[in-house]
Design a protein around this motif. Structure first.
Motif, PDB file in Angstrom:
ATOM      1  N   SER A  80       0.837  -1.194   0.000  1.00  0.00           N
ATOM      2  CA  SER A  80       0.000   0.000   0.000  1.00  0.00           C
ATOM      3  C   SER A  80       0.872   1.244   0.000  1.00  0.00           C
ATOM      4  N   ASN A  81       2.186   1.045   0.163  1.00  0.00           N
ATOM      5  CA  ASN A  81       3.121   2.159   0.106  1.00  0.00           C
ATOM      6  C   ASN A  81       3.368   2.511  -1.357  1.00  0.00           C
ATOM      7  N   TRP A  82       2.990   3.730  -1.747  1.00  0.00           N
ATOM      8  CA  TRP A  82       3.030   4.117  -3.147  1.00  0.00           C
ATOM      9  C   TRP A  82       4.436   4.003  -3.716  1.00  0.00           C
ATOM     10  N   LEU A  83       5.407   4.482  -2.950  1.00  0.00           N
ATOM     11  CA  LEU A  83       6.788   4.513  -3.421  1.00  0.00           C
ATOM     12  C   LEU A  83       7.285   3.101  -3.693  1.00  0.00           C
ATOM     13  N   VAL A  84       7.060   2.216  -2.712  1.00  0.00           N
ATOM     14  CA  VAL A  84       7.531   0.844  -2.841  1.00  0.00           C
ATOM     15  C   VAL A  84       6.857   0.153  -4.018  1.00  0.00           C
ATOM     16  N   SER A  85       5.541   0.337  -4.140  1.00  0.00           N
ATOM     17  CA  SER A  85       4.829  -0.365  -5.208  1.00  0.00           C
ATOM     18  C   SER A  85       5.239   0.159  -6.586  1.00  0.00           C
ATOM     19  N   ARG A  86       5.483   1.488  -6.697  1.00  0.00           N
ATOM     20  CA  ARG A  86       5.945   2.057  -7.978  1.00  0.00           C
ATOM     21  C   ARG A  86       7.332   1.518  -8.331  1.00  0.00           C
ATOM     22  N   LEU A  87       8.209   1.481  -7.329  1.00  0.00           N
ATOM     23  CA  LEU A  87       9.569   0.990  -7.597  1.00  0.00           C
ATOM     24  C   LEU A  87       9.518  -0.459  -8.073  1.00  0.00           C
ATOM     25  N   ALA A  88       8.675  -1.259  -7.409  1.00  0.00           N
ATOM     26  CA  ALA A  88       8.562  -2.664  -7.812  1.00  0.00           C
ATOM     27  C   ALA A  88       8.026  -2.761  -9.232  1.00  0.00           C
ATOM     28  N   ALA A  89       7.043  -1.903  -9.567  1.00  0.00           N
ATOM     29  CA  ALA A  89       6.487  -1.931 -10.925  1.00  0.00           C
ATOM     30  C   ALA A  89       7.569  -1.574 -11.938  1.00  0.00           C
ATOM     31  N   GLY A  90       8.374  -0.565 -11.604  1.00  0.00           N
ATOM     32  CA  GLY A  90       9.458  -0.175 -12.501  1.00  0.00           C
ATOM     33  C   GLY A  90      10.448  -1.302 -12.690  1.00  0.00           C
ATOM     34  N   TYR A  91      10.808  -1.958 -11.583  1.00  0.00           N
ATOM     35  CA  TYR A  91      11.724  -3.098 -11.628  1.00  0.00           C
ATOM     36  C   TYR A  91      11.187  -4.165 -12.586  1.00  0.00           C
ATOM     37  N   ILE A  92       9.910  -4.494 -12.404  1.00  0.00           N
ATOM     38  CA  ILE A  92       9.321  -5.558 -13.227  1.00  0.00           C
ATOM     39  C   ILE A  92       9.335  -5.166 -14.699  1.00  0.00           C
ATOM     40  N   GLU A  93       8.872  -3.950 -15.008  1.00  0.00           N
ATOM     41  CA  GLU A  93       8.773  -3.552 -16.418  1.00  0.00           C
ATOM     42  C   GLU A  93      10.142  -3.487 -17.077  1.00  0.00           C
ATOM     43  N   VAL A  94      11.086  -2.844 -16.402  1.00  0.00           N
ATOM     44  CA  VAL A  94      12.401  -2.650 -17.025  1.00  0.00           C
ATOM     45  C   VAL A  94      13.077  -3.993 -17.268  1.00  0.00           C
ATOM     46  N   LEU A  95      13.108  -4.842 -16.254  1.00  0.00           N
ATOM     47  CA  LEU A  95      13.886  -6.071 -16.395  1.00  0.00           C
ATOM     48  C   LEU A  95      13.221  -7.077 -17.322  1.00  0.00           C
ATOM     49  N   GLN A  96      11.868  -7.056 -17.369  1.00  0.00           N
ATOM     50  CA  GLN A  96      11.188  -8.002 -18.269  1.00  0.00           C
ATOM     51  C   GLN A  96      11.424  -7.668 -19.726  1.00  0.00           C
ATOM     52  N   ASN A  97      11.622  -6.372 -20.014  1.00  0.00           N
ATOM     53  CA  ASN A  97      11.608  -5.948 -21.404  1.00  0.00           C
ATOM     54  C   ASN A  97      12.993  -5.713 -21.996  1.00  0.00           C
ATOM     55  N   ILE A  98      14.010  -6.215 -21.321  1.00  0.00           N
ATOM     56  CA  ILE A  98      15.358  -6.135 -21.888  1.00  0.00           C
ATOM     57  C   ILE A  98      15.864  -7.560 -22.051  1.00  0.00           C
ATOM     58  N   PRO A  99      16.387  -7.910 -23.227  1.00  0.00           N
ATOM     59  CA  PRO A  99      16.822  -9.293 -23.447  1.00  0.00           C
ATOM     60  C   PRO A  99      17.809  -9.742 -22.375  1.00  0.00           C
ATOM     61  N   VAL A 100      17.653 -10.976 -21.944  1.00  0.00           N
ATOM     62  CA  VAL A 100      18.488 -11.468 -20.847  1.00  0.00           C
ATOM     63  C   VAL A 100      19.955 -11.508 -21.270  1.00  0.00           C
ATOM     64  N   LEU A 101      20.214 -11.753 -22.540  1.00  0.00           N
ATOM     65  CA  LEU A 101      21.609 -11.803 -22.993  1.00  0.00           C
ATOM     66  C   LEU A 101      22.265 -10.433 -22.828  1.00  0.00           C
ATOM     67  N   LEU A 102      21.514  -9.379 -23.165  1.00  0.00           N
ATOM     68  CA  LEU A 102      22.034  -8.024 -23.009  1.00  0.00           C
ATOM     69  C   LEU A 102      22.309  -7.745 -21.536  1.00  0.00           C
ATOM     70  N   GLN A 103      21.412  -8.227 -20.668  1.00  0.00           N
ATOM     71  CA  GLN A 103      21.635  -8.026 -19.231  1.00  0.00           C
ATOM     72  C   GLN A 103      22.901  -8.737 -18.773  1.00  0.00           C
ATOM     73  N   LEU A 104      23.113  -9.945 -19.301  1.00  0.00           N
ATOM     74  CA  LEU A 104      24.332 -10.670 -18.936  1.00  0.00           C
ATOM     75  C   LEU A 104      25.563  -9.875 -19.367  1.00  0.00           C
ATOM     76  N   PHE A 105      25.559  -9.395 -20.616  1.00  0.00           N
ATOM     77  CA  PHE A 105      26.685  -8.602 -21.103  1.00  0.00           C
ATOM     78  C   PHE A 105      26.900  -7.386 -20.215  1.00  0.00           C
ATOM     79  N   PHE A 106      25.790  -6.766 -19.836  1.00  0.00           N
ATOM     80  CA  PHE A 106      25.876  -5.559 -19.027  1.00  0.00           C
ATOM     81  C   PHE A 106      26.558  -5.840 -17.688  1.00  0.00           C
ATOM     82  N   TRP A 107      26.087  -6.880 -16.996  1.00  0.00           N
ATOM     83  CA  TRP A 107      26.671  -7.166 -15.677  1.00  0.00           C
ATOM     84  C   TRP A 107      28.114  -7.614 -15.807  1.00  0.00           C
ATOM     85  N   TYR A 108      28.405  -8.331 -16.878  1.00  0.00           N
ATOM     86  CA  TYR A 108      29.776  -8.777 -17.093  1.00  0.00           C
ATOM     87  C   TYR A 108      30.669  -7.562 -17.334  1.00  0.00           C
TER      88      TYR A 108
END
Lengths: 362, 400
Positions: free
Chosen positions: B124-152
């Motif tokens: 019910s905390n707006w900030l927390v729920s927005r951050l979680a929504a952002g986390y979900i949207e951003v990470l779901q919509n970037i190819p996992v291979l690109l994420q691997l390259f990024f962290w590497y």
């Protein structure tokens, strides 16, 4: 008299300032209870630690047009790696003076997609426009006709390759997937068994193994003297892979069509093909439009895997840029840019799919 | 009259028998199946014979005899002893274990993180729920291979050299060679602690069965969760105290250019794990959110009106129903993580696909190599879905 007096006084009394306006919203959404208050404070503290330095790195201290050497001296982000290499990252080895062709393809596809986003614009004309633009893409990229200079498939690279692989992949995989789904629902045991075997086999293995198959095994499968270029082989692998996933989605649609529809179609004396073409598939395929867009999103993301078998898609052209000594060490900036491109594409598609789901549920 | 009717009926039947076979659904079905099978078999035969010819022409060996030969390549990370002098079979086994390692740790972390983010999304905390929504949207919509390259790339380009490592509490070090963690100095009591943990788990399960039966018979409840938590944590702790409470830690130390001692999480493994877990947990979070939201508010209200405490409402009413919605899509996400771990090859973590790829390149036996990759992942898939089906059946609604 009494009543009206009461009314005016009730109207005069305003709600307490702490329950309306900004303050009220903050109380309601950020500080409603001790746990939430603590959470809010912790999150804000963490954000204060992270966001300003990030902002400083990305915008304040960043360089946009400098040379690579100048970038190495700064502490900020080096966006110059992108401004200097944008054309190569986006279009790769496509001949420099011909790059308007892939650019046209990209604009065409993106424009059409943006137009398609609202379902009330859907019409037969739009479907034809999609077909025409796919054909146009198929003419523009290789050239060789209409006075266009021919371009070897080996030179197709960058964002146009990514688009090409995912769009043509889905277009060909879709009918294949529908056939597989019908096969899986078939009453004929041999056909059912073959479809189930294919679907489960493909869904059980990673795409990368299919791509390996395309790059190292397909050449062995073909008779001597026939060679198929690497892009087409990868495309075939993506099609075979995507078809299995589409089949499962379509099967869901077929199962969601009420039994009465099947029975009604049969009682009208329609044969199998008429029943499917006129009654069942139009309903089933409409139900599965949102998950199909979902599959397009995954296909779009999955095309990035062709990097591993050495095709020059968006990710590979970026890596090539980063292997240039002048721009070595700026992976973060370059990958963030590619991530933004992919995000824009995937997010607009997946939000489109969600909106469709709501619109179709009504 | 009767006779007549009968005759005409037989007449009709006679006509039915004379229906041409292409109008008879049963026969037509038979023909379709035979044709389809024949096409598939012919295509298979065509591919097979082409392959045979090509293999002979290029004099590529066939069969799996190569797995007994010496591999001749090193593998950066191995859970079992391995050197270049070992066989291909052992090299491939090392790859399988490496894949299992990243899949197991990754799946565990994904479930934990996914549940956290999914619950945060519903906060019910707006900030927390927005951050979680952002986390979900951003990470779901970037190819996992690109994420691997990024962290590497982050490991290699952003993190400092070992000499300037980021230190946490003086014993955890992060640098471009990976993450260094302290480990307890081996002590005989550790084995006993392991046994105590197993005993605690077994006792916990037994107690749960006993408590359920007792509650069914007498209606008295028993605090199973806190009691079994005490058993599972307390028994190893007791063993540790009984063994003299050894607290010695082997802390990684900078020697020359690198750290020695402790446990090292390599940049390859770290980037792979991070990328896979962040990507998949975004999907798991959405599944968890949907699962919790699928339970109508009436269920909570009904449970509360029966006088159940909030904790019991959660464990007896909400969770069993939510899990039923969550488990099937969760399974496919965990399988996805396992399959995506094959992208390890792109950043140089020696998982099974990477080892098999090296094998293919060295022996030229592509067909066997790709077949091995497919079989191994099919086995993983079948095992996971088998387990999940069993679990699903256990959790499924028992209808009267």
């Amino acid at each position: 008299m009494d009543v009206s007096l009461q009314q005016t006084s009730a109207m005069d009394v305003k709600p307490p300032v702490t329950s309306v306006g900004v303050l009220g919203w903050v109380r309601q959404n950020l500080f409603n209870g001790p746990l939430n208050s603590i959470l809010t404070i912790v999150v804000v503290l963490v954000l204060v630690r992270i966001v300003p330095p990030l902002f400083k790195w990305a915008l304040v201290d960043s360089l946009w047009t400098s040379s690579g050497a100048a970038c190495k001296a700064t502490t900020g982000a080096c966006w110059s790696v992108l401004t200097h290499n944008a054309r190569f990252i986006l279009f790769g080895f496509y001949p420099h003076d011909q790059q308007w062709r892939p650019l046209c393809c990209v604009i065409l596809i993106v424009g059409l997609f943006l137009y398609t986003r609202s379902p009330n614009r859907w019409s037969k004309g739009l479907a034809i426009a999609w077909g025409v633009s796919l054909v146009a893409m198929g003419i523009l990229m290789p050239g060789g006709v209409l006075g266009l200079q021919p371009v070897e498939p080996g030179q197709w690279s960058g964002i146009s390759l990514t688009l090409l692989l995912s769009l043509f992949g889905l277009t060909v995989a879709y009918p294949l997937g529908v056939i597989l789904a019908l096969g899986r629902r078939s009453r004929l045991p041999a056909i059912k068994a073959m479809s189930v075997l294919y679907i489960e086999l493909i869904r059980g293995v990673p795409l990368i193994s299919m791509l390996f198959m395309a790059s190292v095994m397909f050449p062995l499968f073909l008779p001597e003297g026939i060679t198929v270029n690497k892009i087409l082989r990868a495309q075939a692998a993506i099609i075979l892979f995507t078809a299995a996933y589409i089949a499962e989605v379509v099967r869901g649609g077929l199962q969601a069509v009420p039994r009465g529809q099947y029975e009604a179609a049969e009682s009208l004396g329609l044969d199998y093909y008429q029943k499917m073409r006129l009654i069942i598939l139009p309903q089933a395929l409409k139900i599965v439009i949102p998950p199909t867009v979902g599959i397009l999103v995954s296909a779009f993301k999955d095309t990035s895997l062709v990097v591993i078998i050495g095709l020059f898609d968006l990710l590979k052209t970026t890596q090539v840029t980063l292997s240039n000594p002048e721009w070595m060490g700026f992976s973060t900036e370059a990958f963030l840019f590619i991530a933004v491109l992919y995000f824009l594409g995937c997010f607009s598609m997946s939000s489109f799919s969600r909106r469709l789901e709501k619109a179709l549920a009504r | 009259m009767r006779h007549l009717v009968k005759e005409s009926a037989t007449d009709g039947m006679g006509e039915a028998a004379r229906v041409p076979f292409w109008h008879d659904p049963a026969k037509r079905g038979m023909i379709y199946q035979i044709v389809a099978l024949a096409v598939v078999l012919l295509a298979g035969y065509w591919v097979f014979s082409n392959t045979q010819t090509n293999l002979r022409k290029q004099s590529i060996a066939t069969g799996f005899s190569f797995i007994e030969r010496e591999a001749g390549f090193e593998i950066g990370e191995h859970l079992i002893d391995y050197s270049a002098a070992n066989t291909y079979a052992r090299a491939l086994w090392v790859g399988v274990l490496n894949t299992l390692k990243v899949a197991l740790i990754g799946n565990l972390l994904t479930i934990v993180l996914g549940i956290l983010v999914g619950v945060a999304r519903l906060s019910s905390n707006w900030l927390v729920s927005r951050l979680a929504a952002g986390y979900i949207e951003v990470l779901q919509n970037i190819p996992v291979l690109l994420q691997l390259f990024f962290w590497y790339a982050i490991f290699h380009e952003v993190l400092p050299y070992p000499r300037e490592s980021l230190a946490i509490a003086g014993s955890i070090f992060l640098n471009n060679r990976g993450l260094y963690l302290p480990v307890p100095v081996p002590h005989p009591i550790h084995a006993f602690m392991g046994i105590a943990l197993l005993v605690g788990l077994a006792a916990g399960f037994a107690m749960r069965r006993w408590a359920v039966r007792r509650q069914e018979l007498t209606g008295q409840s028993f605090p199973v969760w806190s009691a079994s938590a005490a058993l599972v944590l307390g028994l190893p702790l007791l063993a540790w105290v009984a063994g003299g409470a050894p607290t010695d830690l082997e802390i990684p130390r900078l020697q020359g250019f690198n750290f020695q001692g402790g446990v090292n999480v390599s940049p390859e493994f770290g980037a792979l794990l991070l990328g896979l877990v962040l990507y998949t947990s975004a999907f798991v979070a959405e599944i968890v959110r949907a699962g919790i939201q699928a339970i109508s508010r009436g269920q909570t209200e009904a449970a509360m009106s029966l006088g159940l405490k909030p904790k019991l409402v959660l464990t007896l009413i909400i969770l069993p129903q939510a899990l039923r919605v969550i488990i099937p899509p969760l399974t496919s996400q965990l399988l996805n993580l396992t399959k995506n771990s094959s992208l390890a090859i792109a950043i140089g973590y020696p998982d099974f696909v990477a080892v098999a790829n090296t094998t293919i390149n060295q022996t030229g036996q592509a067909i066997e190599g790709v077949a091995l990759i497919m079989v191994v992942y099919l086995v993983f898939s079948l095992l996971t879905s088998g387990f999940m089906n069993w679990y699903n059946k256990k959790m499924a609604l028992v209808e009267r």
